[in-house]
Design a protein around this motif. Structure first.
Motif, PDB file in Angstrom:
ATOM      1  N   PRO A   1      -6.278 -44.100 -21.316  1.00 12.79           N
ATOM      2  CA  PRO A   1      -7.384 -44.395 -20.390  1.00 12.79           C
ATOM      3  C   PRO A   1      -8.751 -44.157 -21.019  1.00 12.79           C
ATOM      4  CG  PRO A   1      -6.488 -42.249 -19.897  1.00 12.79           C
ATOM      5  CD  PRO A   1      -5.609 -42.843 -20.981  1.00 12.79           C
ATOM      6  N   VAL A   2      -9.685 -44.994 -20.637  1.00 10.14           N
ATOM      7  CA  VAL A   2     -11.097 -44.802 -20.962  1.00 10.14           C
ATOM      8  C   VAL A   2     -11.866 -45.051 -19.672  1.00 10.14           C
ATOM      9  CG1 VAL A   2     -13.086 -45.635 -22.279  1.00 10.14           C
ATOM     10  CG2 VAL A   2     -10.838 -45.543 -23.372  1.00 10.14           C
ATOM     11  N   ALA A   3     -12.538 -44.022 -19.164  1.00  7.91           N
ATOM     12  CA  ALA A   3     -13.415 -44.221 -18.015  1.00  7.91           C
ATOM     13  C   ALA A   3     -14.561 -45.102 -18.506  1.00  7.91           C
ATOM     14  CB  ALA A   3     -13.937 -42.879 -17.512  1.00  7.91           C
ATOM     15  N   THR A   4     -14.983 -46.037 -17.691  1.00  6.95           N
ATOM     16  CA  THR A   4     -16.006 -46.978 -18.148  1.00  6.95           C
ATOM     17  C   THR A   4     -17.125 -47.070 -17.127  1.00  6.95           C
ATOM     18  OG1 THR A   4     -14.240 -48.237 -19.216  1.00  6.95           O
ATOM     19  CG2 THR A   4     -16.376 -49.312 -19.045  1.00  6.95           C
ATOM     20  N   VAL A   5     -18.348 -47.006 -17.620  1.00  4.35           N
ATOM     21  CA  VAL A   5     -19.521 -47.183 -16.770  1.00  4.35           C
ATOM     22  C   VAL A   5     -20.049 -48.596 -16.981  1.00  4.35           C
ATOM     23  CG1 VAL A   5     -20.098 -44.723 -16.735  1.00  4.35           C
ATOM     24  CG2 VAL A   5     -21.057 -46.192 -18.524  1.00  4.35           C
ATOM     25  N   GLY A   6     -21.089 -48.955 -16.266  1.00 10.94           N
ATOM     26  CA  GLY A   6     -21.657 -50.288 -16.385  1.00 10.94           C
ATOM     27  C   GLY A   6     -22.292 -50.534 -17.746  1.00 10.94           C
ATOM     28  N   VAL A   7     -22.594 -51.788 -17.993  1.00 10.70           N
ATOM     29  CA  VAL A   7     -23.224 -52.187 -19.245  1.00 10.70           C
ATOM     30  C   VAL A   7     -24.532 -51.417 -19.420  1.00 10.70           C
ATOM     31  CG1 VAL A   7     -24.269 -54.128 -20.492  1.00 10.70           C
ATOM     32  CG2 VAL A   7     -22.149 -54.471 -19.197  1.00 10.70           C
ATOM     33  N   ASN A   8     -24.697 -50.823 -20.598  1.00 10.30           N
ATOM     34  CA  ASN A   8     -25.861 -50.006 -20.946  1.00 10.30           C
ATOM     35  C   ASN A   8     -26.009 -48.770 -20.043  1.00 10.30           C
ATOM     36  OD1 ASN A   8     -26.386 -51.813 -22.978  1.00 10.30           O
ATOM     37  ND2 ASN A   8     -28.334 -52.510 -22.185  1.00 10.30           N
ATOM     38  N   GLY A   9     -24.914 -48.338 -19.420  1.00 14.21           N
ATOM     39  CA  GLY A   9     -24.957 -47.241 -18.460  1.00 14.21           C
ATOM     40  C   GLY A   9     -24.777 -45.864 -19.071  1.00 14.21           C
ATOM     41  N   ALA A  10     -25.456 -45.585 -20.161  1.00 13.73           N
ATOM     42  CA  ALA A  10     -25.295 -44.294 -20.839  1.00 13.73           C
ATOM     43  C   ALA A  10     -25.695 -43.119 -19.959  1.00 13.73           C
ATOM     44  CB  ALA A  10     -26.091 -44.282 -22.143  1.00 13.73           C
ATOM     45  N   GLN A  11     -26.718 -43.284 -19.129  1.00 18.14           N
ATOM     46  CA  GLN A  11     -27.102 -42.170 -18.262  1.00 18.14           C
ATOM     47  C   GLN A  11     -25.978 -41.862 -17.279  1.00 18.14           C
ATOM     48  OE1 GLN A  11     -30.791 -42.507 -16.079  1.00 18.14           O
ATOM     49  NE2 GLN A  11     -30.536 -40.487 -15.184  1.00 18.14           N
TER      50      GLN A  11
END
Length: 168
Positions: free
Chosen positions: A109-119
């Motif tokens: 698994p890799v939790a994923t945030v939105g595009v460019n969502g580093a914050q």
């Protein structure tokens, strides 16, 4: 001070996006490290990093990558630590990277945030760490409250904006 979060990016060209994670972790007083490692150009180093991260005290890894975006998955394949993927906008507005990161096989698994969502990746990492850190949990609660206050203030300002047919 030893890092408990590791921010990894495919190359330093990703820094303008990934520094948002660094700034949030810094604001929350969470020790972190930042490195550039490429799943394609430095695969042995990525594997070594991932295998040794937990032994060095790292608790969460944030991995940003664009285009083929293999980095978060390769790291996740080589560690038991939680990995948060940050798809970075590239050729297809980040859709290519996002699809690469979210299409992980069972068991990796890799939790994923939105595009460019580093914050958001940094916030998620902080929330994971806050499960065992009451002081950090309090700082996060304060941060979340400040988000609410920004909207309350913005709404009050909107109330003062006048249009002929505006009813509120």
């Amino acid at each position: 001070m030893k890092p408990i979060v590791s921010i990894i990016m495919g190359s330093t060209s990703d820094l303008p996006v990934m520094e948002k994670a660094a700034k949030f972790l810094n604001e929350m007083e969470i020790p972190f490290e930042m490195n550039a490692l490429s799943a394609h150009r430095t695969p042995a180093e990525v594997e070594t990093f991932a295998r040794q991260a937990a032994d060095r005290g790292v608790k969460v890894i944030i991995a940003g990558a664009g285009m083929a975006a293999a980095l978060p998955g390769v790291i996740a394949a080589n560690t038991i630590l939680p990995v948060i993927g940050v798809p970075i906008k590239g050729i297809l507005d980040g859709l290519d990277a996002m699809l690469s990161i979210i299409q992980m096989p069972p068991g990796i698994p890799v939790a994923t945030v939105g595009v460019n969502g580093a914050q958001n990746a940094a916030i998620l990492a902080a929330q994971m760490l806050a499960l065992a850190d009451e002081a950090l949990a309090a700082r996060l609660a304060y941060y979340k409250e400040s988000l609410k206050q920004k909207i309350v203030k913005a709404n009050a300002e909107l109330a003062g904006v006048e249009y002929k047919y505006k009813c509120n």
